[in-house]
Write an enzyme that holds these catalytic residues in place. Sequence first.
Site, PDB file in Angstrom:
ATOM      1  N   GLU A 135       0.646  -4.054  -7.317  1.00  0.00           N
ATOM      2  CA  GLU A 135       0.243  -4.511  -6.108  1.00  0.00           C
ATOM      3  C   GLU A 135      -0.169  -5.991  -5.811  1.00  0.00           C
ATOM      4  O   GLU A 135       0.297  -6.512  -5.165  1.00  0.00           O
ATOM      5  CB  GLU A 135      -0.964  -3.421  -5.502  1.00  0.00           C
TER       6      GLU A 135
ATOM      7  N   THR B 239      -9.982  -0.498  -2.957  1.00  0.00           N
ATOM      8  CA  THR B 239     -10.685  -1.728  -3.160  1.00  0.00           C
ATOM      9  C   THR B 239     -11.784  -1.732  -2.080  1.00  0.00           C
ATOM     10  O   THR B 239     -12.988  -2.267  -2.552  1.00  0.00           O
ATOM     11  CB  THR B 239      -9.608  -2.854  -2.884  1.00  0.00           C
TER      12      THR B 239
ATOM     13  N   ASP C 228       0.681   3.086  -4.298  1.00  0.00           N
ATOM     14  CA  ASP C 228      -0.447   4.082  -3.889  1.00  0.00           C
ATOM     15  C   ASP C 228      -0.020   5.509  -4.251  1.00  0.00           C
ATOM     16  O   ASP C 228      -0.868   6.435  -4.461  1.00  0.00           O
ATOM     17  CB  ASP C 228      -0.630   4.149  -2.511  1.00  0.00           C
TER      18      ASP C 228
ATOM     19  N   ASP D   7      -0.943   0.230  -9.253  1.00  0.00           N
ATOM     20  CA  ASP D   7      -2.373  -0.204  -8.447  1.00  0.00           C
ATOM     21  C   ASP D   7      -3.422  -0.279  -9.428  1.00  0.00           C
ATOM     22  O   ASP D   7      -4.032   0.498  -9.758  1.00  0.00           O
ATOM     23  CB  ASP D   7      -2.372   0.677  -7.415  1.00  0.00           C
TER      24      ASP D   7
ATOM     25  N   ILE E  23      -6.424  -1.402  -8.685  1.00  0.00           N
ATOM     26  CA  ILE E  23      -7.647  -0.829  -7.939  1.00  0.00           C
ATOM     27  C   ILE E  23      -7.028  -0.153  -6.783  1.00  0.00           C
ATOM     28  O   ILE E  23      -6.685  -0.929  -5.783  1.00  0.00           O
ATOM     29  CB  ILE E  23      -8.746  -1.441  -7.661  1.00  0.00           C
ATOM     30  N   ASP E  24      -7.150   1.421  -6.714  1.00  0.00           N
ATOM     31  CA  ASP E  24      -6.774   2.046  -5.480  1.00  0.00           C
ATOM     32  C   ASP E  24      -8.125   2.287  -5.016  1.00  0.00           C
ATOM     33  O   ASP E  24      -8.736   3.306  -5.515  1.00  0.00           O
ATOM     34  CB  ASP E  24      -5.844   3.023  -5.598  1.00  0.00           C
TER      35      ASP E  24
HETATM   36  P1  2AM Z   1      -5.736  -0.328  -2.031  1.00  0.00           P
HETATM   37  O1  2AM Z   1      -7.188  -0.006  -1.972  1.00  0.00           O
HETATM   38  O2  2AM Z   1      -5.198  -0.140  -3.209  1.00  0.00           O
HETATM   39  O3  2AM Z   1      -5.629  -1.245  -0.980  1.00  0.00           O
HETATM   40  C1  2AM Z   1      -6.657   3.616   2.327  1.00  0.00           C
HETATM   41  O4  2AM Z   1      -6.231   4.174   3.490  1.00  0.00           O
HETATM   42  C2  2AM Z   1      -5.557   3.814   1.505  1.00  0.00           C
HETATM   43  O5  2AM Z   1      -4.552   2.816   1.724  1.00  0.00           O
HETATM   44  C3  2AM Z   1      -5.809   3.152  -0.055  1.00  0.00           C
HETATM   45  O6  2AM Z   1      -5.240   3.736  -0.842  1.00  0.00           O
HETATM   46  C4  2AM Z   1      -5.699   1.707   0.083  1.00  0.00           C
HETATM   47  O7  2AM Z   1      -5.338   0.879  -1.262  1.00  0.00           O
HETATM   48  C5  2AM Z   1      -4.350   1.765   0.816  1.00  0.00           C
HETATM   49  N1  2AM Z   1      -4.289   0.504   1.515  1.00  0.00           N
HETATM   50  C6  2AM Z   1      -5.034  -0.499   2.025  1.00  0.00           C
HETATM   51  N2  2AM Z   1      -4.477  -1.472   2.658  1.00  0.00           N
HETATM   52  C7  2AM Z   1      -3.054  -1.248   2.731  1.00  0.00           C
HETATM   53  C8  2AM Z   1      -1.905  -1.749   3.138  1.00  0.00           C
HETATM   54  N3  2AM Z   1      -2.094  -3.163   3.749  1.00  0.00           N
HETATM   55  N4  2AM Z   1      -0.709  -1.306   3.126  1.00  0.00           N
HETATM   56  C9  2AM Z   1      -1.052   0.034   2.600  1.00  0.00           C
HETATM   57  N5  2AM Z   1      -1.708   0.562   1.958  1.00  0.00           N
HETATM   58  C10 2AM Z   1      -3.096  -0.087   2.171  1.00  0.00           C
HETATM   59 CA    CA Z   2      -5.125  -1.860  -4.858  1.00  0.00          CA
END
Ligand code: 2AM
Ligand code: CA
Length: 283
Positions: free
Chosen positions: A75, A107, A230, A102, A104-105
């Site tokens: 990512e 964040t 994700d 990913d 950190i999923d």
């Molecule tokens: P992340 O923490 O790696 O960004 C929450 O709705 C989920 O969507 C989380 O798994 C988050 O992952 C992801 N997410 C957050 N922002 C995003 C974005 N701009 N596009 C796609 N996924 C996103």
């Molecule tokens: Ca992430």
Amino acid sequence: MALADPVVGSKSFAAVAINCAAKAGEWIKTKLGNYQQLDLKMSSHDLVTEVDKGSERLIRGLIGTHFPNHSFLGEEGVEPGPEASAKALEDVREAEYLWIVDPIDGTTNFVHGFPFFVVSIALAHRGEVILGVIYDPSKDELFIAEKGKGAYVHGKPIEVSKEDTLQSSLVATGFPAEQRYALPLNMKGIQHLAPKVRNIRSAGSAALHLAYVAAGRLSGFWEIGLNSWDLAAGALLIQESGGRVTDTEGAEYHLGVRNVVASNGRIHDDLIKELREAADNPS
Ligand code: 2AM
Ligand code: CA
């Protein structure tokens, strides 16, 4: 060379993935409440810290040591936004071996100290996911699946739940960061499904929600506008624990899926039908 049979003398793909996820996860946990720099990607809903970047660097370095010829999609190596994500995936999609990470999923949860975030690591062979590892450092739970070998949490086989009606189902979704297309469409689904299911959860990590579907803790999950990192590991976990993963149109999961429906299989068609109705609803 057989899929699960890497170069003699090197570690197996699974051993490397587990090692990476565990190391990165433990390190992330030490940084909880202790990160230095918070940056916004596209908006105040889309966050990244130096811990995301450090976790990706650690994982990329370890994988590169063991498998220097493999491709890597993480990512934090990709510009924000759906177009850049899709392009980055297309560039490497057909690689012989592609690690999809990913770091950190969840964040936003990490930033707020809400203990629901994971490291997600998948390995694809010519576009097909063959290994998925999701590690939750807060609960010290490691989920792993290998294609054709089942899904496990700490060595114990997991399977999807048995609910076969929406009424008896606990489902999860997210609140996408992208607000023009993904968020409103997802909200329609929430509004339409809330009265039809037992309840809806939204804890902020797509990957961990998918792992929970695989482990039978959730009956299903859907979300609009997700990225390959994700989904890849969690999708294999669900397929290997007896569930089903498609896009919102019902096409079987592939690396390019962004609008995902994942379930125990039993409620899958009903979930898709209701989400279609929700999307078709004007307003
Ligand atoms: P992340 O923490 O790696 O960004 C929450 O709705 C989920 O969507 C989380 O798994 C988050 O992952 C992801 N997410 C957050 N922002 C995003 C974005 N701009 N596009 C796609 N996924 C996103
Ligand atoms: Ca992430």
